[in-house]
Design a protein around this motif. Sequence first.
Motif, PDB file in Angstrom:
ATOM      1  N   GLU A  61      -8.146  -4.687   4.656  1.00  0.00           N
ATOM      2  CA  GLU A  61      -7.385  -3.635   5.331  1.00  0.00           C
ATOM      3  C   GLU A  61      -5.944  -3.579   4.836  1.00  0.00           C
ATOM      4  O   GLU A  61      -5.393  -2.495   4.582  1.00  0.00           O
ATOM      5  N   ILE A  62      -5.321  -4.766   4.666  1.00  0.00           N
ATOM      6  CA  ILE A  62      -3.934  -4.805   4.184  1.00  0.00           C
ATOM      7  C   ILE A  62      -3.842  -4.253   2.766  1.00  0.00           C
ATOM      8  O   ILE A  62      -2.990  -3.412   2.442  1.00  0.00           O
ATOM      9  N   ALA A  63      -4.748  -4.715   1.879  1.00  0.00           N
ATOM     10  CA  ALA A  63      -4.713  -4.254   0.493  1.00  0.00           C
ATOM     11  C   ALA A  63      -4.963  -2.751   0.409  1.00  0.00           C
ATOM     12  O   ALA A  63      -4.311  -2.029  -0.359  1.00  0.00           O
ATOM     13  N   GLY A  64      -5.912  -2.251   1.192  1.00  0.00           N
ATOM     14  CA  GLY A  64      -6.179  -0.809   1.193  1.00  0.00           C
ATOM     15  C   GLY A  64      -4.985  -0.011   1.670  1.00  0.00           C
ATOM     16  O   GLY A  64      -4.643   1.040   1.106  1.00  0.00           O
TER      17      GLY A  64
ATOM     18  N   LEU B 113       7.598  -4.173  -2.920  1.00  0.00           N
ATOM     19  CA  LEU B 113       7.623  -4.369  -1.466  1.00  0.00           C
ATOM     20  C   LEU B 113       6.211  -4.482  -0.904  1.00  0.00           C
ATOM     21  O   LEU B 113       5.935  -5.299  -0.015  1.00  0.00           O
ATOM     22  N   CYS B 114       5.294  -3.617  -1.420  1.00  0.00           N
ATOM     23  CA  CYS B 114       3.917  -3.656  -0.919  1.00  0.00           C
ATOM     24  C   CYS B 114       3.256  -4.989  -1.253  1.00  0.00           C
ATOM     25  O   CYS B 114       2.571  -5.588  -0.410  1.00  0.00           O
ATOM     26  N   LEU B 115       3.461  -5.463  -2.500  1.00  0.00           N
ATOM     27  CA  LEU B 115       2.884  -6.755  -2.880  1.00  0.00           C
ATOM     28  C   LEU B 115       3.500  -7.889  -2.072  1.00  0.00           C
ATOM     29  O   LEU B 115       2.786  -8.817  -1.659  1.00  0.00           O
ATOM     30  N   SER B 116       4.817  -7.792  -1.856  1.00  0.00           N
ATOM     31  CA  SER B 116       5.468  -8.815  -1.036  1.00  0.00           C
ATOM     32  C   SER B 116       4.896  -8.803   0.375  1.00  0.00           C
ATOM     33  O   SER B 116       4.619  -9.861   0.967  1.00  0.00           O
TER      34      SER B 116
END
Length: 732
Positions: free
Chosen positions: A25-28, A353-356
């Motif tokens: 869910e987070i990765a999506g 930011l998203c990867l962090s």
Amino acid sequence: MVLPLSRIFSQVPLRTALLVPFLVEIAGTVAIVGCLSFNSGQQAVNDVAIKLRSEVTSRIQQHLNTFLAQPQTINQINLDAISLGILNIEDRGILARYFSQQMQRFDTVSYIHYSNEFGEFIGTGRLADRTLNLGIVEKSASGKFYNYETNNTGERGKLLSVTPNFDPRTLPWYKVAAKEGKAIWSPISVWVAPTPNISIDAGLPVYKSGKLVGVLGVALVLSDISEFLRQVKFGRLGQTFIVDRSGYIIASSTTEQPFVVAADGKSSKRIQARDSKVPIISLTAKHLSERFHEFNRISSNQQLDFKINGDRQFVQVTPFSDSRGIDWLIVVVVPQSSFMDKIYANTRITIILCLSALVVSTIVGILTIRWITQPILEIGNAATALADGQLELTLAANRKDELGVLARTFNSMAAQLQTAFMNLQKTNQDNAELLLREQEKSQQLEQYLKDLQAAQLQLIQSEKMSALGNLVAGVAHEINNPVGFISGNLDQSIIAAQDLINHLKLYQQKLPNPGQEIEEDAEQIELDYILEDLPQMLSSMKNGVERIHNISISLRTFSRADTNSKVATNIHDGIDSTLTILQHRLKANSQRPAIQVIKDYGNIPPVTCHLGQLNQVFMNLLANAIDSLEETNQGLSFAQIKINPNMIAIKTQLSEETGCVTIAIKDNGKGMSESVKSKIFEHLFTTKAAGKGTGLGLSISRQIVEEMHGGSLTCDSVLGEGTEFAIVLPLV
């Protein structure tokens, strides 16, 4: 055979079953947010490019209209003076003084001259060092052109040069005007001495008793247009250029000259746009040629795009013409890379930011799941040990949540089992009864475990959704790429036009019967219509320029501080000039009566300020007041509005205690709610429909008042009663 989902999860460890869906869910979410951010940035670039091209083209059109109108106006003034007997074309001394005075008043023209049918010539020109020279060809001089230094009064000075065999009647400006018999532009000329340049002449024939006696002319140096185009900054790599219908360059925003000088320095020729050494100009011209085959086929505004080395170029081509022979094309080219650098940078930041956030969320998720599942696993192991007969085993029960309750319940159950087991050993009957009770308690324990697991899963899901919500709220991204600035000033044109109108009206009053020729000429040029329409046309141009100027200054104010110094100014002049600009919106129309403006000016001394910036504030506040009144009028008839007329009250006063000036602007519109009023000065906040407001006006207005002038801008509004903005400024 496909296994049921519940069966699949039943075969997966609890930690894995909790962690994998959370990470998916987070990765999506991260991927969707990043994709939407990039797509939104590209769409914003397209929208900004379309708007920027149109605004730059509009500004160039306005400058050309003003620039090209001046020579025709000068010619008409001179013709009127000749027709009325004010200017004697036979007296060269008078002509020299008259032309010299005009050259000092009109600094955009390069030469004002007159030649008659006998080949005589007189004219005053402006050299590169801004000094004036006087050119004369007399009938007795056998066609020799004498070039003198001259002063501001038109007197002959030092002889600079003599050119033999000079016959002005053979020049294009004379021949075209004599042939057409009306005001006309000459073909564009390229000249080498004294400084290489290109020019165009406005010619106007002079008739006496129906017979051609000579031609008036005013020359323009077209390099001034290139200088203006270089001042129009938009984007990092944006360029503009103007070509005629044959594809020859007239002016461009680059440093390249629109002509080349021969090696001997005695001749020159113009450059085709496709032959330009500036790649963006030559490639754009070639693309237009391939698209339309001939420039003559471009009859309307065209917006298109093509690629140069993979970089998308936004192009707008706009025809520009007048009734006197001008037929040009304005080309505006905006490379996409001018905007995409920041988009790519923001995308990289978003991805980081998203990867962090993904890494942090993964770590937090693992720790949270471990914190949740560890007690459950301990209870499961303890239950297994209990089933194996280890009745003395106890669990730590210091937690206050449901798992702590479960551990305490388990410990209690274990103690009860131990006591029951000891009692079972006493007697078989007691053992049978205890066994039965323990079986019942075991069943209850199993049910407790199931209930606990269900509650635990519900708690985990709640925690996951809360973490996901916080992540989505924290990964907000907004891309705003303020671009360009546009400003212009038509005040002097308005004043000059009004002076001309007043002057012509004075002529009409003093000379009610000027003669058939003048009356026919006035009728032919529709003088009455011009006198009526010219102020309105200039006012409309002013409004358009002011709107572009407001947006341009607003953007610049957010990016850097204004370097202009403050000056002591009558603040009422700024308010009155703003009202004049908005007069077209204040006056009555078919939907409503005129908006009443009630001015209550106090005795205010000059205020030291940036008047141009404050005029923008006045413009924003008054325009918003008018917008509010027009929204209030929706659904009402003319008669209903007339009963309760629209009003804007402007009050200024000086506080002796604080030494500050207060300017209050109040309308009786629909007002605003408290929620809207609390956000009214926020950057990019607007209540207007899409395309009608930028959300910059009030935010920048407050910045101008508070940061640039040390004052304050406040808003007081009651829903259904109206809105009042108050500006407080120190005198110094």
